[in-house]
Design a protein around this motif. Structure first.
Motif: not given
Length: 168
Positions: A85-102
């Motif tokens: 669940v937590e990792l899915g949130k990160v994946v979604q945030a990174l897929v939505t904006v390709p310039s983002r990093r974690v």
């Protein structure tokens, strides 16, 4: 005398038959072993290639949007059951904006051996990194912070966490 010769001939024939069967069985087993060894030898060069990726730990203040937190079991680096669940949130945030990093930040408490605790916090962050990579996130978009000691009066669970922060 004739019966003894016949018995000897039968006995010799049985021994020869037994010997031939034994040789056939040994030959089949040997062929299987040789094939197995050849298969292993052919696979060995590929198996011997090991890619070692250097893990760079960044330092600096915590920044970015806290998207998720993973809480680990005592002395364990295996991902918790609710990690998807937590990792899915990160994946979604990174897929939505390709310039983002974690940025993954591993924490540990001040009790016990500091070096061992820091290594465990690092291993926990690496577990999260591996899961993100398995989900299709390029590892160049995943940074790891140097493990840090928790301070204050938080719970033991808070000391065994990895924070997942998205940065621009």
């Amino acid at each position: 005398m004739y019966q003894e010769d016949k018995d000897d001939t039968t006995r010799v024939g049985l021994w020869i038959t037994f010997g031939v069967v034994a040789l056939v069985i040994i030959s089949v087993i040997s062929a299987m072993v040789v094939r197995q060894l050849r298969g292993t030898a052919a696979a060995s060069p590929a198996a011997a290639v090991v890619v070692v990726e250097e893990v760079v730990l960044i330092e600096g203040p915590l920044e970015g949007e806290l998207v998720g937190t993973l809480f680990f079991e005592t002395a364990q680096a295996a991902l918790p059951a609710d990690a998807a669940v937590e990792l899915g949130k990160v994946v979604q945030a990174l897929v939505t904006v390709p310039s983002r990093r974690v940025v993954l930040s591993g924490f540990h408490d001040a009790t016990g051996d500091a070096g061992r605790n820091a290594e465990l916090a690092k291993q926990r962050a690496l577990s999260a990194r591996a899961a993100l990579a398995a989900a299709g996130i390029d590892t160049s978009r995943i940074a790891l912070r140097k493990p840090e000691v928790t301070t204050g009066t938080g719970t033991e669970q808070e000391a065994r966490r990895v924070e997942l922060r998205v940065i621009e």
